[in-house]
Design an enzyme around this catalytic site. Structure first.
Site, PDB file in Angstrom:
ATOM      1  N   CYS A  63       4.964 -13.222  26.558  1.00  0.00           N
ATOM      2  CA  CYS A  63       5.507 -11.577  26.351  1.00  0.00           C
ATOM      3  C   CYS A  63       4.556 -10.779  26.846  1.00  0.00           C
ATOM      4  CB  CYS A  63       5.374 -11.255  24.958  1.00  0.00           C
ATOM      5  SG  CYS A  63       5.424  -9.527  24.271  1.00  0.00           S
ATOM      6  N   CYS A  66       2.075  -8.883  24.523  1.00  0.00           N
ATOM      7  CA  CYS A  66       1.184  -9.436  23.307  1.00  0.00           C
ATOM      8  C   CYS A  66       1.088 -11.012  23.824  1.00  0.00           C
ATOM      9  CB  CYS A  66       1.557  -9.468  22.127  1.00  0.00           C
ATOM     10  SG  CYS A  66       3.013 -10.995  21.610  1.00  0.00           S
ATOM     11  N   CYS A  81      23.769 -10.884  36.682  1.00  0.00           N
ATOM     12  CA  CYS A  81      23.858  -9.467  35.498  1.00  0.00           C
ATOM     13  C   CYS A  81      22.719  -8.641  36.173  1.00  0.00           C
ATOM     14  CB  CYS A  81      23.446 -10.818  33.609  1.00  0.00           C
ATOM     15  SG  CYS A  81      22.204 -10.943  33.462  1.00  0.00           S
ATOM     16  N   CYS A 112      10.137  -9.690  20.273  1.00  0.00           N
ATOM     17  CA  CYS A 112       9.205 -10.699  20.064  1.00  0.00           C
ATOM     18  C   CYS A 112       8.745 -11.233  19.029  1.00  0.00           C
ATOM     19  CB  CYS A 112       7.954  -9.905  21.230  1.00  0.00           C
ATOM     20  SG  CYS A 112       6.659 -11.150  21.085  1.00  0.00           S
ATOM     21  N   CYS A 115       4.955  -9.279  18.178  1.00  0.00           N
ATOM     22  CA  CYS A 115       4.228  -8.310  17.770  1.00  0.00           C
ATOM     23  C   CYS A 115       5.207  -7.196  17.655  1.00  0.00           C
ATOM     24  CB  CYS A 115       4.095  -7.506  19.329  1.00  0.00           C
ATOM     25  SG  CYS A 115       5.248  -7.753  20.698  1.00  0.00           S
ATOM     26  N   HIS A 118      10.764  -5.167  22.098  1.00  0.00           N
ATOM     27  CA  HIS A 118      12.178  -5.389  22.336  1.00  0.00           C
ATOM     28  C   HIS A 118      11.400  -5.590  23.639  1.00  0.00           C
ATOM     29  CE1 HIS A 118      15.741  -4.324  23.780  1.00  0.00           C
ATOM     30  NE2 HIS A 118      15.827  -3.862  24.371  1.00  0.00           N
ATOM     31  N   HIS A 121      18.591  -8.029  24.681  1.00  0.00           N
ATOM     32  CA  HIS A 121      19.929  -8.218  24.057  1.00  0.00           C
ATOM     33  C   HIS A 121      19.737 -10.133  24.141  1.00  0.00           C
ATOM     34  CE1 HIS A 121      19.651  -4.171  23.904  1.00  0.00           C
ATOM     35  NE2 HIS A 121      20.525  -4.272  22.632  1.00  0.00           N
ATOM     36  N   ASP A 125      27.465 -15.316  26.033  1.00  0.00           N
ATOM     37  CA  ASP A 125      28.407 -16.227  27.200  1.00  0.00           C
ATOM     38  C   ASP A 125      27.596 -17.016  27.891  1.00  0.00           C
ATOM     39  OD1 ASP A 125      26.394 -14.094  28.232  1.00  0.00           O
ATOM     40  OD2 ASP A 125      27.601 -12.613  28.378  1.00  0.00           O
ATOM     41  N   ARG A 133      22.905 -16.135  25.737  1.00  0.00           N
ATOM     42  CA  ARG A 133      22.384 -15.552  27.308  1.00  0.00           C
ATOM     43  C   ARG A 133      21.707 -14.639  26.717  1.00  0.00           C
ATOM     44  NH1 ARG A 133      23.813 -11.076  30.524  1.00  0.00           N
ATOM     45  NH2 ARG A 133      25.767 -11.277  29.347  1.00  0.00           N
ATOM     46  N   CYS A 135      18.655 -12.221  27.504  1.00  0.00           N
ATOM     47  CA  CYS A 135      19.098 -11.363  28.688  1.00  0.00           C
ATOM     48  C   CYS A 135      17.725 -10.278  28.755  1.00  0.00           C
ATOM     49  CB  CYS A 135      20.417 -10.546  28.519  1.00  0.00           C
ATOM     50  SG  CYS A 135      20.622  -9.691  30.807  1.00  0.00           S
TER      51      CYS A 135
HETATM   52 FE    FE Z   1       4.712  -9.832  22.025  1.00  0.00          FE
END
Ligand code: FE
Length: 146
Positions: A63, A66, A81, A112, A115, A118, A121, A125, A133, A135
């Site tokens: 991440c 963090c 994608c 995560c 922390c 975001h 998603h 598929d 997946r 993404c």
């Molecule tokens: Fe994190």
């Protein structure tokens, strides 16, 4: 690279599993503006703009906010994608999943596990064996090559 700055803040750790629960004001002081916009404001980088959408180097992904271990390169697959895509997380605890009804879509947001930043998603598929997946935003990944 901005990642070097990100990795220097006091909450960043690749081994400490203690949840990071700090205010967005504090996050704003320690994250780059790009990472803050995604991690704390659920932004999305432009497709095909990130560092990792088509890389296949062996290594580990952490991440960017963090340091939590998120993926190994063994779970990464070539996706058209425009974002780095994985079929499974490093561990079940690495991430959390939240229903996301925004933008007129029914999606599942990935946060995560340490922390709550975001990350992206998850879609159904993906390839075998999981057919999922993950993404992700490249900006939310710190990559350590082997
Ligand atoms: Fe994190």
């Amino acid at each position: 690279m901005s990642n070097l700055v990100i990795m220097s803040h006091k909450y960043y750790s690749r081994t400490d599993k203690t949840p990071v629960e700090i205010s967005d004001a504090e996050w704003k002081e320690i994250l780059s503006p790009e990472v803050f916009r995604i991690a704390r404001q659920k932004g999305t980088e432009w497709a095909f703009s990130g560092k990792y959408w088509r890389t296949d180097t062996k290594g580990q992904y952490y991440c960017a906010a963090c340091g939590n271990h998120l993926f190994t390169s063994d779970a990464k697959f070539a996706s058209s994608c425009g974002w780095p895509s994985f079929f499974e997380p490093s561990t079940p605890e690495a991430m959390k999943y939240v229903p996301d009804h925004t933008h007129g879509m029914e999606r599942v947001e990935v946060l995560c596990g340490r922390c709550n930043g975001h990350l992206g998603h998850i879609f159904d598929d993906g390839p075998a064996p999981t057919h999922m997946r993950y993404c992700m935003n490249s900006l939310m990944l710190d990559f350590e090559p082997e």
